[in-house]
Design an enzyme around this catalytic site. Structure first.
Site, PDB file in Angstrom:
ATOM      1  N   GLN A   1      -4.485  -1.651   9.904  1.00 35.20           N
ATOM      2  CA  GLN A   1      -4.330  -2.941   9.226  1.00 35.20           C
ATOM      3  C   GLN A   1      -4.845  -4.080  10.116  1.00 35.20           C
ATOM      4  OE1 GLN A   1      -3.165  -3.388   5.982  1.00 35.20           O
ATOM      5  NE2 GLN A   1      -3.843  -5.498   6.270  1.00 35.20           N
TER       6      GLN A   1
ATOM      7  N   LYS B   1       0.834  -1.209   0.000  1.00 34.05           N
ATOM      8  CA  LYS B   1       0.000   0.000   0.000  1.00 34.05           C
ATOM      9  C   LYS B   1       0.873   1.264   0.000  1.00 34.05           C
ATOM     10  CE  LYS B   1      -3.704  -2.491   2.295  1.00 34.05           C
ATOM     11  NZ  LYS B   1      -4.370  -2.841   3.567  1.00 34.05           N
TER      12      LYS B   1
ATOM     13  N   ASP C   1     -10.903   2.605   4.249  1.00 30.55           N
ATOM     14  CA  ASP C   1     -11.191   1.165   4.160  1.00 30.55           C
ATOM     15  C   ASP C   1     -12.696   0.901   4.137  1.00 30.55           C
ATOM     16  OD1 ASP C   1      -9.139  -0.602   3.764  1.00 30.55           O
ATOM     17  OD2 ASP C   1      -8.642  -0.853   5.892  1.00 30.55           O
TER      18      ASP C   1
END
Ligand code: NAD
Length: 289
Positions: free
Chosen positions: A96, A52, A119
């Protein structure tokens, strides 16, 4: 022989488009910034965060990675989230998952400002999707929609069967595909671990999305001739090779389209994270006036 749903190519296209939008933001004095928080050293998470970070750099998004120790408490992680929520230079914020030691991510995900929730896991954003007014949408389902659209695979009026009902893939994808809008308007079935003979249902579908986390679960018997198949699964074997939830060799013989692993949904997920981050920066900049 199935045609390839090429995620590597489509992701590159998305990044090319995003670079133009980043340039415009930079001309207005705004450099989009993505902040990533990783807790512990889960090997898959280490790879995902690095991917990412690198992808962000490719389109001109500034990224920052905070690595917290394995034994970081919920309060410690919350403190770091709150700091980034308050920081106007940070446009996108991501924790994460999974967290180590069975730590429940839910209260932490709730702390992320929905406007920075790239997200799409905050209940506000999930709720808006369920109401049919999507705001920030989880990156994997968004990537699947982009992958199909960019290969001209239409879902409108078609039957889509999704294998898996997770909150990160199966459920939001079902919501997106059934929305009354272009890229939606599909009839959606969800099959899961408690479904009796899921292949009965998938065999009737025009599009099958495999997101069960079971290597090679979807075989040719699950697929109608000519159907499109999207493979979300990622399984790394001991020799380092990657495989999906679809048995590619047999399914490739009957399907009309098939996304490979690697090079299918994976790159699309990352590209859509970048897209969400650029959008977050644009919206926050607009609000600032
Ligand atoms: P998950 O474990 O949260 O959910 C799996 C779902 O599959 C569950 O709803 C379960 O009911 C269902 N399922 C399990 N066994 C089944 C069976 N035999 N028949 C039918 N349904 C069954 O997994 P997830 O987070 O949704 O991820 C699924 C897979 O996709 C994993 O391999 C994961 O690594 C991968 N993944 C890939 C990306 C990407 O960017 N390519 C992103 C997210 C997840």
């Amino acid at each position: 022989m199935a045609r390839k749903l090429d995620g590597k190519w489509a992701a590159k296209e998305i990044r090319r488009e995003l670079r133009g939008r980043v340039d415009t933001l930079v001309e207005h004095g705004v450099r989009p910034k993505l902040s990533l928080i990783r807790v512990g050293e889960d090997p898959a998470s280490v790879v995902y965060v690095r991917t990412k970070e690198r992808a962000s750099a490719k389109v001109g998004i500034e990224s920052e990675v905070l690595v917290l120790p394995e034994d970081a408490t919920e309060a410690r992680i919350a403190e770091e989230i709150d700091r980034r929520v308050a920081d106007t230079a940070v446009h996108g914020l991501l924790l994460q998952l999974p967290l180590p030691g069975g730590l429940d991510p839910t209260p932490l995900l709730y702390r992320i400002d929905p406007a920075k929730d790239v997200d799409g896991f905050h209940p506000f954003n999930i709720g808006m999707l369920c109401l049919g007014e999507p705001t920030f949408v989880p990156c994997t389902p968004l990537g699947i929609l982009e992958l199909l659209a960019r290969h001209g695979v239409e879902v409108e009026g078609r039957h889509v069967a999704i294998v898996g009902r997770s909150t990160t893939v199966g459920r939001p994808l079902a919501n997106l595909l059934s929305l009354k809008r272009p890229g939606g308007d599909a009839a959606v079935s969800i099959v899961h671990s408690r479904t009796a003979s899921p292949e009965r249902i998938t065999r009737e579908a025009d599009l099958v999305v495999a997101a069960a986390g079971r290597r090679g679960l979807v075989t040719a018997e699950w697929i109608a001739p000519g159907a499109a198949v999207v493979d979300v699964g990622i399984h790394r074997t001991e020799d380092g090779s990657l495989h999906g939830d679809v048995e590619a060799a047999s399914v490739g013989e009957v399907a009309g389209w098939l996304s490979p692993v690697p090079g299918g949904v994976g790159p699309m997920t990352v590209a859509c994270l970048l897209a969400n981050t650029v959008r977050a920066a644009e919206e926050q900049n607009r609000k600032k006036g």
